[in-house]
Design a protein around this motif. Structure first.
Motif, PDB file in Angstrom:
ATOM      1  N   ILE A 174      -6.470  -3.768   0.920  1.00 40.11           N
ATOM      2  CA  ILE A 174      -7.897  -3.196   1.027  1.00 40.11           C
ATOM      3  C   ILE A 174      -8.919  -4.212   0.533  1.00 40.11           C
ATOM      4  O   ILE A 174      -9.991  -4.486   1.142  1.00 40.11           O
ATOM      5  CB  ILE A 174      -7.994  -1.928   0.673  1.00 40.11           C
ATOM      6  N   ARG A 231     -10.372   7.250  -0.286  1.00 35.59           N
ATOM      7  CA  ARG A 231      -9.986   6.413  -1.521  1.00 35.59           C
ATOM      8  C   ARG A 231      -9.881   7.253  -2.762  1.00 35.59           C
ATOM      9  O   ARG A 231      -9.269   7.325  -3.438  1.00 35.59           O
ATOM     10  CB  ARG A 231     -10.401   5.170  -1.310  1.00 35.59           C
ATOM     11  N   SER A 232     -11.169   7.952  -2.814  1.00 32.39           N
ATOM     12  CA  SER A 232     -11.269   8.761  -3.969  1.00 32.39           C
ATOM     13  C   SER A 232     -10.279   9.687  -4.216  1.00 32.39           C
ATOM     14  O   SER A 232     -10.052   9.964  -5.259  1.00 32.39           O
ATOM     15  CB  SER A 232     -12.936   9.019  -3.996  1.00 32.39           C
ATOM     16  N   ARG A 254      -3.585  -1.881  -2.410  1.00 32.46           N
ATOM     17  CA  ARG A 254      -5.153  -2.164  -2.960  1.00 32.46           C
ATOM     18  C   ARG A 254      -5.711  -3.811  -2.898  1.00 32.46           C
ATOM     19  O   ARG A 254      -6.683  -3.784  -2.337  1.00 32.46           O
ATOM     20  CB  ARG A 254      -4.790  -1.788  -4.582  1.00 32.46           C
ATOM     21  N   GLN A 274     -13.196   8.073   7.699  1.00 29.85           N
ATOM     22  CA  GLN A 274     -13.034   7.107   6.573  1.00 29.85           C
ATOM     23  C   GLN A 274     -11.712   7.303   5.697  1.00 29.85           C
ATOM     24  O   GLN A 274     -11.111   8.238   5.725  1.00 29.85           O
ATOM     25  CB  GLN A 274     -14.247   6.915   5.886  1.00 29.85           C
ATOM     26  N   MET A 275     -11.339   6.106   5.143  1.00 31.27           N
ATOM     27  CA  MET A 275     -10.305   6.273   4.115  1.00 31.27           C
ATOM     28  C   MET A 275     -10.919   6.967   3.224  1.00 31.27           C
ATOM     29  O   MET A 275     -11.958   6.977   2.750  1.00 31.27           O
ATOM     30  CB  MET A 275     -10.246   4.638   3.498  1.00 31.27           C
ATOM     31  N   ARG A 317      -0.543   3.582  -1.644  1.00 26.75           N
ATOM     32  CA  ARG A 317      -0.540   4.164  -3.244  1.00 26.75           C
ATOM     33  C   ARG A 317       0.139   3.113  -4.193  1.00 26.75           C
ATOM     34  O   ARG A 317       0.679   3.383  -5.285  1.00 26.75           O
ATOM     35  CB  ARG A 317       0.666   5.332  -3.103  1.00 26.75           C
ATOM     36  N   ILE A 319      -7.075   8.532  -5.268  1.00 31.73           N
ATOM     37  CA  ILE A 319      -6.815   7.692  -6.579  1.00 31.73           C
ATOM     38  C   ILE A 319      -7.109   8.977  -7.482  1.00 31.73           C
ATOM     39  O   ILE A 319      -6.289   8.946  -8.732  1.00 31.73           O
ATOM     40  CB  ILE A 319      -8.107   6.707  -6.889  1.00 31.73           C
ATOM     41  N   ARG A 320      -7.901  10.004  -7.495  1.00 32.15           N
ATOM     42  CA  ARG A 320      -8.006  11.213  -8.263  1.00 32.15           C
ATOM     43  C   ARG A 320      -6.451  11.820  -8.303  1.00 32.15           C
ATOM     44  O   ARG A 320      -6.132  12.254  -9.309  1.00 32.15           O
ATOM     45  CB  ARG A 320      -9.046  12.239  -7.671  1.00 32.15           C
TER      46      ARG A 320
END
Lengths: 257, 316
Positions: free
Chosen positions: B174, B306-307, B171, B303-304, B166, B310-311
């Motif tokens: 990644i 991420r979406s 980031r 999988q990660m 976070r 982030i949301r």
């Protein structure tokens, strides 16, 4: 800020050959002394190699490439590591479509604006301060370019291309090199990208653009450098380049001009 | 307090599971986010274990517990962090194959040093004399408290890993794992970030090694074989390298299954546990790695996401 001194790149006696074939042989060239400069030439003219040498991702066999910053300082780019280029304000978009396969669109934009301080391994509140400091700028870009969902990973080639340009803009370059920025973009997005480039140039950024879409070159550029077979053949305003017999013969062909 | 009801082996078995969860979580930052193939986990862990053990036993400390433990453990973590820094520097520009061989080679060096420097380490005979930095009266009580402390430490590591996802730091990691040249062109000092990551995570692996030394109270070069690397990797890959909880779920389903469930709750002949099970365990972990990588390379958790993250963080 139009009359402010711009950052420019000086290329002196730079040569590069691959397997015995000279691909770039530039005696002297200054890029970025006008707001928007076009780099034009047939395939194999050495435009992309020259751009890569400016970014030091390809080393020249001979010669020197220096950055003359708007504050009067001079930096030799050919000895600067790639990651330091952006700190000196030199930023380039990629010709080949590329992206971070695990990061969302918003992630990419936040990555561009994050400083080393934000990226410290242990720093509570870094994400919040990063977002609050840059939210307005990021939101305005997102609204302007109308990404379907900024919290998703960019899927289409056009989205990835646009995202690449936005990443460059968010790095606040003093010199922005764009390698075919509008290739693969829908017309309405191309128009928006050109508009942003114009605004950026008006605000003092020197933009150097390699583009095969001639309408973009004629419409956008203040000056055009014409290259062929690794050499700079001429540098002039777009109208003169367009009317030049050599350019017509080597690049535009009959029927243009 | 009587602890007669508690099986001593259950405490040490659980300690082992918690420890490997910790290693798997650190490995998640290296392999899952930054995509640096570290096959030398046992090297960093073992360097911590041996640095701790040798300092604790061989140095004539002018002060008593808990300082003797704290100083030795700190030195062990720093030694592992420094090793992490050097190894990361050596493999920084290599591809996955190079990184894999480099880290594996490092763990071999640690094993050779532990074996050959026998005046310090006890070599193949091992080294005793380690102990708990406190005394609650019985070994079982001491071990139980040590298990609690280890669980707290691994809990902190889990919290850190969760938090890294976070942050701008996560980031960046990644981004390096996804496309390092692009990250570099955006002005990111990716080599520096990889070195820092290895110093931190390998230092923590060394601390886990020091904690292990206190629990087993004996340095044994047998612990420096590929077993612990394999256990951490198999767990992480089964659970999902890209997910925070991947290491936790995966290690519970592998090491937890063998060392706790089968060991304590499946009625098998006693001699199996000394002969067949340990060998079978390694074989199953190896086979599991192959099967998971073939049929579900992203692991059980996938999988990660991420979406979604982030949301949740930036509400759309």
């Amino acid at each position: 800020m139009g009359d402010q001194r711009r950052s420019s790149i000086r290329v002196e006696q730079v040569q590069k050959s691959y397997a015995g074939r000279m691909v770039v042989d530039v005696d002297e060239l200054v890029l970025g002394d006008v707001p928007i400069e076009g780099l034009l030439g047939p395939n194999g003219a050495g435009k992309t190699t020259l751009m890569r040498m400016v970014m030091n991702s390809v080393s020249p066999d001979a010669g020197r490439i220096t950055l003359n910053s708007s504050d009067g300082s001079t930096t030799t780019l050919s000895s600067l590591p790639t990651h330091k280029m952006a700190h000196h304000g030199v930023v380039k978009s990629t010709q080949v479509i590329t992206d971070f396969d695990q990061l969302t669109i918003l992630d990419s934009m936040l990555l561009a604006v994050a400083t080393t301080g934000h990226e410290f391994p242990v720093r509570p509140g870094a994400e919040r301060s990063l977002m609050s400091a840059n939210e307005d700028e990021i939101r305005s870009y997102l609204e302007r370019f109308g990404f379907a969902d900024a919290t998703a990973i960019a899927m289409s080639a056009g989205e990835k291309k646009l995202l690449d340009i936005l990443r460059c803009l968010l790095l606040k370059p003093s010199i922005l090199l764009l390698d075919e920025p509008t290739a693969g973009l829908p017309d309405e997005v191309t128009a928006k990208v050109l508009e942003v480039i114009r605004e950026l140039a008006a605000d003092g950024t020197s933009v150097v653009i390699v583009e095969h879409d001639l309408d973009v070159i004629w419409e956008l550029c203040d000056e055009v450098t014409f290259m062929a077979e690794g050499r700079v053949l001429m540098k002039d305003d777009p109208a003169s380049i367009r009317a030049n017999a050599t350019v017509i013969e080597k690049y535009l062909g009959a029927g243009h001009g | 307090m009587s602890l007669d009801w508690l099986d001593a082996f259950l405490v040490s078995g659980t300690f082992g599971v918690v420890e490997i969860v910790g290693l798997g979580l650190l490995l998640h930052l290296q392999v899952g986010l930054t995509r640096i193939a570290n096959f030398g986990v046992v090297g960093f862990w073992g360097l911590g274990l041996y640095t701790f053990g040798v300092l604790y036993v061989q140095v004539d400390w002018p002060f008593g517990e808990p300082w003797q433990f704290l100083f030795s453990a700190l030195a062990a973590s720093l030694a592992a962090a420094l090793a992490g820094l050097v190894v990361a520097w050596l493999i920084a520009d290599l591809d996955s194959d190079g990184a894999l061989v480099g880290t594996l080679g490092f763990s071999a060096i640690v094993l050779i040093l532990a074996t050959t420097q026998d005046q310090l380490t006890g070599g193949a005979l091992g080294l005793g004399g380690l102990g708990f930095p406190y005394d609650l009266g019985t070994t079982k009580a001491n071990e139980l408290l040590w298990l609690a402390l280890m669980t707290a430490l691994v809990g902190l590591i889990l919290g850190y890993v969760w938090w890294v996802h976070r942050t701008p730091y996560g980031r960046l990691l990644i981004a390096i794992g996804s496309n390092e040249p692009l990250a570099r062109s955006m002005g990111k000092h990716t080599t520096g970030a990889k070195l820092t990551l290895f110093a931190i995570t390998c230092g923590l692996m060394g601390l886990l090694g020091a904690m292990h030394g206190v629990m087993v109270r004996f340095l044994d070069i047998g612990s420096l074989d590929v077993g612990i690397t394999l256990a951490a990797l198999a767990g992480l890959i089964l659970g999902g390298t890209a997910r925070v909880w991947g290491a936790v779920i995966g290690v519970l389903l592998t090491v937890g299954l063998f060392d706790i469930v089968i060991q304590f709750y499946v009625p098998l002949p006693q001699e199996w546990f000394t002969q067949a099970i340990p060998v079978l365990r390694e074989a199953v972990f190896g086979a599991l790695l192959v099967v998971v990588l073939l049929f579900r390379p992203q692991g059980l958790l996938g999988q990660m996401r991420r979406s979604k993250l982030i949301r949740a963080m930036h509400d759309g």
